[in-house]
Write a protein that holds these residues in place. Structure first.
Motif, PDB file in Angstrom:
ATOM      1  N   LYS A   1      -4.030  -3.076  -8.819  1.00 19.92           N
ATOM      2  CA  LYS A   1      -5.131  -2.100  -8.965  1.00 19.92           C
ATOM      3  C   LYS A   1      -4.807  -1.082 -10.050  1.00 19.92           C
ATOM      4  CE  LYS A   1      -7.518  -3.052  -4.905  1.00 19.92           C
ATOM      5  NZ  LYS A   1      -7.154  -2.573  -3.582  1.00 19.92           N
TER       6      LYS A   1
ATOM      7  N   SER B   1       0.843  -1.196   0.000  1.00 17.98           N
ATOM      8  CA  SER B   1       0.000   0.000   0.000  1.00 17.98           C
ATOM      9  C   SER B   1       0.873   1.239   0.000  1.00 17.98           C
ATOM     10  CB  SER B   1      -0.897   0.019   1.241  1.00 17.98           C
ATOM     11  OG  SER B   1      -1.730  -1.105   1.231  1.00 17.98           O
TER      12      SER B   1
ATOM     13  N   PRO C   1      -2.580   8.128  -3.315  1.00 20.48           N
ATOM     14  CA  PRO C   1      -2.982   7.429  -4.543  1.00 20.48           C
ATOM     15  C   PRO C   1      -1.887   7.556  -5.601  1.00 20.48           C
ATOM     16  CG  PRO C   1      -4.744   8.846  -3.745  1.00 20.48           C
ATOM     17  CD  PRO C   1      -3.532   9.185  -2.941  1.00 20.48           C
TER      18      PRO C   1
ATOM     19  N   VAL D   1      -2.385  -1.567  -3.463  1.00 20.22           N
ATOM     20  CA  VAL D   1      -2.198  -1.319  -4.904  1.00 20.22           C
ATOM     21  C   VAL D   1      -1.742  -2.585  -5.612  1.00 20.22           C
ATOM     22  CG1 VAL D   1      -1.882   1.178  -4.926  1.00 20.22           C
ATOM     23  CG2 VAL D   1       0.068  -0.264  -4.438  1.00 20.22           C
TER      24      VAL D   1
ATOM     25  N   ASN E   1      -4.668   5.603  -9.238  1.00 20.58           N
ATOM     26  CA  ASN E   1      -5.494   6.318  -8.241  1.00 20.58           C
ATOM     27  C   ASN E   1      -5.840   5.482  -7.017  1.00 20.58           C
ATOM     28  OD1 ASN E   1      -5.585   8.806  -9.585  1.00 20.58           O
ATOM     29  ND2 ASN E   1      -7.143   7.969 -10.972  1.00 20.58           N
ATOM     30  N   SER E   2      -5.255   4.309  -6.888  1.00 16.45           N
ATOM     31  CA  SER E   2      -5.447   3.522  -5.670  1.00 16.45           C
ATOM     32  C   SER E   2      -4.292   3.789  -4.725  1.00 16.45           C
ATOM     33  CB  SER E   2      -5.467   2.037  -5.995  1.00 16.45           C
ATOM     34  OG  SER E   2      -6.492   1.759  -6.888  1.00 16.45           O
ATOM     35  N   SER E   3      -4.529   3.556  -3.453  1.00 18.58           N
ATOM     36  CA  SER E   3      -3.425   3.682  -2.496  1.00 18.58           C
ATOM     37  C   SER E   3      -3.341   2.450  -1.592  1.00 18.58           C
ATOM     38  CB  SER E   3      -3.558   4.960  -1.654  1.00 18.58           C
ATOM     39  OG  SER E   3      -4.745   4.924  -0.908  1.00 18.58           O
TER      40      SER E   3
END
Lengths: 143, 234
Positions: free
Chosen positions: B212, B180, B184, B220, B215-217
């Motif tokens: 992912k 993670s 993002p 990911v 824009n995911s955090s």
């Protein structure tokens, strides 16, 4: 080597700490920076006889720092001091204006010899630049 | 290693070159850091020599200084021993094709080996082990490789001064390593290349690899494997 001014740039703080202490014992004036950006700021404020620069550093790497230092001051004498570097990197460094490329670990006497050479070359370049300026002024003024 | 001959008797170059790229990247990084350790020890030994030369010339020997230098040498040798231990564990990860592997230990070792890559980008890499022992039957070398390339992808896509966490997560009869980020991320073009490597390698590992979109955090990248979870070991 009294009064020779050196900028030591390396993110290994223990390395710069002990090396600067040993250099100071030998009469050098040493400033230390842990990254390329701070090194540029220091080099903009002070004139150094030699810059000892590491290649692999967080943020701006050694080659980029070298290029910017040389752009800022073409007379600057940069000695790259790094761990296992590739031939490609050493060629790139020399092409980018480094005076010398050395591998760690290094004996202090060998490094000091290079610093002395950097100092002599820097002094010579400064004198030549002053002579050129004086000659240019003389010509312009018609003396 | 994993370079099996194909039906023409030729070695398939792709997996072999990926394996070598991984080995090369890790050993280059660790030996660079070991070289730093040796350079520091050399200078500290020189500092002791300077002190002794001074004493021989009649200056009083600063015993506090000598003691402090000796302690600094010990710190560096400890650092060197840790680096060597991690490198040795890594080298032994190719000993067997598959074996029972402690996921906490594997991820912890990978964290130690990869930390310098994050440091060079001013990114803080954190590791969170699971509070229980998790055993996966897998190829430790392949699993490390997949994790390494997804981690490189996340590092290359993360801005400076952010935090990346590597967490070992148990869930029923499987376990995962979840990567993670504190912000993002947008996958960089370099990341796409690293992720492609991870996917190619994962086809040999047969784990569940989740990547992912931009824009995911949180999570990911995740990699999941069947696992035996041994509770209350700590």
């Amino acid at each position: 080597m009294d009064g020779i001014r050196v900028l030591l740039v390396d993110d290994e703080e223990e390395f710069t700490s002990v090396l600067s202490e040993r250099m100071q014992t030998r009469g050098l004036i040493v400033d230390v920076s842990a990254n390329g950006q701070d090194a540029l700021t220091l080099a903009n404020e002070e004139t150094y006889d030699a810059v000892i620069l590491d290649l692999a550093m967080p943020g701006m790497d050694g080659i980029e720092t070298l290029k910017r230092l040389v752009k800022m001051n073409p007379d600057i004498q940069v000695i790259l001091l790094t761990g296992h570097a590739t031939l490609q990197k050493s060629v790139e460094a020399m092409k980018s204006g480094a005076m010398e490329f050395m591998e760690k670990p290094v004996k202090i006497d060998v490094l000091l010899e290079k610093i002395q050479q950097a100092h002599d070359k820097h002094e010579q370049l400064t004198e030549t630049r002053i002579d050129d300026m004086l000659s240019d002024i003389t010509k312009r003024m018609g003396w | 290693m994993n370079s099996e001959p194909d039906n023409t008797g030729q070695i398939n170059p792709e997996p072999l070159s990926l394996d070598l790229a991984f080995f090369g990247k890790i050993t280059a990084s660790v030996t660079h850091e070991l070289n730093n350790v040796i350079s520091i020890v050399e200078q500290l030994a020189g500092l002791l020599e300077d002190q002794l030369c001074g004493a021989e010339s009649g200056a009083p020997l600063d015993t506090e200084k000598v003691k402090s230098v000796q302690e600094r040498i010990v710190l560096q040798t400890d650092r060197g021993v840790d680096l060597l231990r991690n490198l040795n564990k890594f080298a032994h990860s190719v000993d067997e094709e598959r074996r029972d592997t402690d996921l906490n230990e594997l991820a912890g070792n990978l964290y130690q080996l990869s930390k310098r890559f994050a440091d060079l980008k001013n990114i803080n890499l954190e590791m969170e082990a699971a509070g229980e022992s998790i055993i996966v039957r897998t190829s430790p070398f392949l699993l490390q490789q997949v994790l390494f390339w997804v981690l490189m992808a996340v590092i290359s896509s993360t801005p400076s001064d952010e935090v990346i966490s590597l967490a070992v997560v148990p869930a029923d009869e499987k376990a995962g390593v979840k990567i993670s980020c504190s912000t993002p991320i947008q996958w960089s073009s370099e990341a796409e290349r690293f992720l492609k490597r991870a996917k190619v390698l994962n086809s040999r590992l047969e784990a569940e690899l989740i990547i992912k979109e931009s824009n995911s955090s949180i999570g990911v990248c995740e990699i999941w494997l069947p696992a035996t979870i041994i509770k209350d070991v700590f």
